[in-house]
Design a protein around this motif. Structure first.
Motif, PDB file in Angstrom:
ATOM      1  N   VAL A  29      -7.783   4.248  -0.230  1.00 53.71           N
ATOM      2  CA  VAL A  29      -7.939   2.838  -0.602  1.00 53.71           C
ATOM      3  C   VAL A  29      -7.630   2.663  -2.086  1.00 53.71           C
ATOM      4  N   GLY A  30      -8.134   3.563  -2.908  1.00 51.61           N
ATOM      5  CA  GLY A  30      -7.836   3.505  -4.345  1.00 51.61           C
ATOM      6  C   GLY A  30      -6.350   3.598  -4.620  1.00 51.61           C
ATOM      7  N   ALA A  31      -5.672   4.486  -3.906  1.00 53.38           N
ATOM      8  CA  ALA A  31      -4.218   4.635  -4.079  1.00 53.38           C
ATOM      9  C   ALA A  31      -3.492   3.359  -3.665  1.00 53.38           C
ATOM     10  N   LEU A  32      -3.942   2.741  -2.583  1.00 49.60           N
ATOM     11  CA  LEU A  32      -3.319   1.487  -2.143  1.00 49.60           C
ATOM     12  C   LEU A  32      -3.549   0.370  -3.150  1.00 49.60           C
ATOM     13  N   HIS A  33      -4.740   0.306  -3.714  1.00 48.86           N
ATOM     14  CA  HIS A  33      -5.017  -0.704  -4.743  1.00 48.86           C
ATOM     15  C   HIS A  33      -4.095  -0.524  -5.951  1.00 48.86           C
ATOM     16  N   ARG A  34      -3.946   0.713  -6.393  1.00 48.20           N
ATOM     17  CA  ARG A  34      -3.073   0.977  -7.545  1.00 48.20           C
ATOM     18  C   ARG A  34      -1.631   0.607  -7.228  1.00 48.20           C
ATOM     19  N   LEU A  35      -1.174   0.931  -6.031  1.00 47.88           N
ATOM     20  CA  LEU A  35       0.186   0.580  -5.629  1.00 47.88           C
ATOM     21  C   LEU A  35       0.364  -0.933  -5.584  1.00 47.88           C
ATOM     22  N   ALA A  36      -0.604  -1.635  -5.007  1.00 43.09           N
ATOM     23  CA  ALA A  36      -0.522  -3.099  -4.927  1.00 43.09           C
ATOM     24  C   ALA A  36      -0.486  -3.715  -6.317  1.00 43.09           C
ATOM     25  N   GLU A  37      -1.276  -3.197  -7.242  1.00 44.72           N
ATOM     26  CA  GLU A  37      -1.274  -3.705  -8.617  1.00 44.72           C
ATOM     27  C   GLU A  37       0.086  -3.505  -9.276  1.00 44.72           C
ATOM     28  N   GLN A  38       0.703  -2.356  -9.029  1.00 44.40           N
ATOM     29  CA  GLN A  38       2.015  -2.085  -9.607  1.00 44.40           C
ATOM     30  C   GLN A  38       3.070  -3.029  -9.036  1.00 44.40           C
ATOM     31  N   VAL A  39       3.063  -3.230  -7.719  1.00 41.57           N
ATOM     32  CA  VAL A  39       4.022  -4.124  -7.078  1.00 41.57           C
ATOM     33  C   VAL A  39       3.806  -5.549  -7.570  1.00 41.57           C
ATOM     34  N   GLU A  40       2.550  -5.966  -7.696  1.00 40.82           N
ATOM     35  CA  GLU A  40       2.245  -7.308  -8.182  1.00 40.82           C
ATOM     36  C   GLU A  40       2.767  -7.503  -9.601  1.00 40.82           C
ATOM     37  N   ALA A  41       2.517  -6.546 -10.474  1.00 35.92           N
ATOM     38  CA  ALA A  41       2.951  -6.674 -11.869  1.00 35.92           C
ATOM     39  C   ALA A  41       4.469  -6.772 -11.974  1.00 35.92           C
ATOM     40  N   VAL A  42       5.175  -5.944 -11.237  1.00 42.42           N
ATOM     41  CA  VAL A  42       6.642  -5.983 -11.257  1.00 42.42           C
ATOM     42  C   VAL A  42       7.141  -7.318 -10.707  1.00 42.42           C
ATOM     43  N   SER A  43       6.522  -7.792  -9.636  1.00 37.35           N
ATOM     44  CA  SER A  43       6.950  -9.052  -9.018  1.00 37.35           C
ATOM     45  C   SER A  43       6.666 -10.243  -9.922  1.00 37.35           C
TER      46      SER A  43
END
Length: 67
Positions: free
Chosen positions: A22-36
Motif C-alpha cells: 500500500v505504501g508503494a502504491l501511495h508513493r507511485l500515485a503521488e509521483q504520477v500525480e505530480a508529473v501530471s
C-alpha cells in the motif's frame, strides 16, 4: 519493484507485506500525480481545472503543487 511483484504482494496473507505494498502504491500515485499536474500546468490548465480532475479544490492543489 515490478508491477507483477507488487500485485503478488498485494494478495499476500501477511499484513506487513500488504501494508508495505500500500505504501508503494501511495508513493507511485503521488509521483504520477505530480508529473501530471506539472504537465497540465505546462499546457495552460488552471488550478481549478486540475483540482476538478483530481476531485480536489483548486486551493488544495495549488497549496500542494504551486511554486
Amino acid at each position: 519493484m515490478e508491477l507483477q511483484e507488487l500485485f503478488k504482494r498485494i494478495r499476500s496473507n501477511d499484513p506487513a507485506v500488504g501494508l508495505r505494498s500500500v505504501g508503494a502504491l501511495h508513493r507511485l500515485a503521488e509521483q504520477v500525480e505530480a508529473v501530471s499536474v506539472a504537465l497540465a500546468r505546462e499546457q495552460g490548465w488552471t488550478w481549478e481545472q486540475i483540482g476538478d480532475a483530481l476531485g480536489m479544490s483548486r486551493q488544495s492543489v495549488h497549496a500542494k503543487y504551486g511554486k
